[in-house]
Design a protein around this motif. Structure first.
Motif, PDB file in Angstrom:
ATOM      1  N   CYS A  17       0.570  -1.147   0.147  1.00 33.17           N
ATOM      2  CA  CYS A  17      -0.025  -0.046  -0.088  1.00 33.17           C
ATOM      3  C   CYS A  17       0.853   1.511  -0.020  1.00 33.17           C
ATOM      4  O   CYS A  17       2.133   1.160   0.242  1.00 33.17           O
ATOM      5  CB  CYS A  17      -0.945   0.049   1.007  1.00 33.17           C
ATOM      6  SG  CYS A  17      -0.182   0.557   2.720  1.00 33.17           S
ATOM      7  N   LEU A  85      -4.029   0.245  -2.749  1.00 32.07           N
ATOM      8  CA  LEU A  85      -3.861  -0.932  -1.730  1.00 32.07           C
ATOM      9  C   LEU A  85      -3.853  -2.015  -2.678  1.00 32.07           C
ATOM     10  O   LEU A  85      -4.849  -2.191  -3.409  1.00 32.07           O
ATOM     11  CB  LEU A  85      -4.820  -1.007  -0.623  1.00 32.07           C
ATOM     12  CG  LEU A  85      -5.002  -2.137   0.220  1.00 32.07           C
ATOM     13  CD1 LEU A  85      -3.825  -2.474   0.857  1.00 32.07           C
ATOM     14  CD2 LEU A  85      -6.324  -1.901   1.027  1.00 32.07           C
ATOM     15  N   THR A 172      -6.133  -4.251   6.400  1.00 32.69           N
ATOM     16  CA  THR A 172      -6.608  -4.179   4.932  1.00 32.69           C
ATOM     17  C   THR A 172      -8.223  -4.697   5.098  1.00 32.69           C
ATOM     18  O   THR A 172      -9.082  -4.023   4.539  1.00 32.69           O
ATOM     19  CB  THR A 172      -6.112  -5.473   4.196  1.00 32.69           C
ATOM     20  OG1 THR A 172      -4.749  -5.246   4.170  1.00 32.69           O
ATOM     21  CG2 THR A 172      -6.586  -5.347   2.984  1.00 32.69           C
TER      22      THR A 172
END
Length: 307
Positions: A17, A85, A172
């Motif tokens: 990311c 991401l 995440t």
């Protein structure tokens, strides 16, 4: 609306990311084949990006999710900044439920991504048979962009600081769940729609003030709604009026003190908002069918198991 759908048993594997800032107005996104999912959350300017089937203009406060296999490329120059991401769904996910017939299912995606589906959903409600799933529309506007930015910053810092796969994967999942919760589909099917949110706020308020002699009029004035509306909402959602819930909450607190402390009944009465033990005993009997003393005695001889 094309939407990625995941079981609520789903977990995600973090890859990379970061935050990108275009160096000039002449910048254009590179060309590549994606091998995993990429989420892009634009914080300023406009991102001009395309795949093999469509061109996208992703503006400030919007996001775009591209799946593995997408032929990603820029099609127009422009200055922008965005968080990005890369992630993949975990492969081993237990089955939760089988969607019923009649949904707009386009078919299960081939392994190893068998834990997610691609659906063509109405923009404001989930497809039939998919209650309890995580919905990620391909693109959308973020009503609370700051919440996503905070999570993305935390994920970026965590990745650089700790290099902990489990923590990064958990964050995440938090990012994706936040985006899902802001989507119109989730809002349309969630138990936390407008009425449910009001209800949750009311419950929290009443529980927090359970030691006070709380009245319906006080609660209504605090939230800016009529007493009639709040009582009707409570009856339809909880099966009792707001007044009954207030009383039940106070009695729940009293029952906890009666069973887990040696406080005098007069002290417990005061702790849950009664001025004298007599009124407290009468109210307690109406809710439980017993006096406070009988209730305490009934639990005094209970057996405690340590295994």
């Amino acid at each position: 609306m094309i939407t990625f759908v995941y079981s609520d048993h789903q977990s995600f594997e973090y890859d990379l990311c970061g935050k990108f800032q275009a160096p000039s107005k002449e910048w254009m996104h590179l060309t590549r084949e994606l091998t995993n999912f990429e989420l892009m959350v634009v914080t300023s300017g406009t991102l001009y990006i395309a795949d093999q089937s469509k061109q996208y203009e992703v503006k400030e406060g919007e996001y775009l999710l591209m799946p593995p296999g997408a032929h990603q490329h820029g099609y127009r120059q422009g200055s922008c900044s965005f968080y990005w991401l890369h992630f993949l769904p975990s492969e081993n996910v237990p089955e939760k439920e089988t969607p019923r017939s009649g949904s707009a299912d386009t078919g299960m995606v081939s392994a190893p991504y068998s834990s997610w589906k691609i659906l063509d959903c109405p923009p404001d409600r989930p497809p039939y048979g998919y209650s309890g799933f995580l919905f990620l529309p391909l693109s959308g506007h973020l009503a609370a962009l700051d919440r996503v930015i905070i999570l993305m910053k935390q994920l970026q810092d965590t990745s650089l600081r700790y290099h902990n796969p489990l923590l990064c994967s958990s964050l995440t999942c938090a990012v994706l769940c936040e985006i899902s919760c802001q989507s119109p589909i989730w809002q349309g099917c969630s138990t936390f729609g407008q009425k449910r949110q009001i209800l949750q706020d009311l419950i929290s308020y009443v529980q927090y003030h359970s030691s006070e002699n709380l009245k319906v009029s006080t609660v209504a004035a605090y939230f800016g709604y009529s007493e009639k509306y709040l009582s009707s909402l409570f009856r339809s959602e909880m099966g009792m009026t707001l007044k009954q819930f207030i009383q039940k909450t106070r009695m729940d607190s009293a029952m906890a003190e009666l069973t887990d402390t040696n406080h005098p009944i007069s002290q417990i009465a005061y702790n849950v908002g009664f001025q004298d033990a007599h009124n407290f005993s009468n109210a307690f009997r109406k809710v439980t069918g017993m006096t406070p003393g009988q209730y305490r005695k009934g639990y005094a001889s209970r057996k405690i198991s340590f295994e």
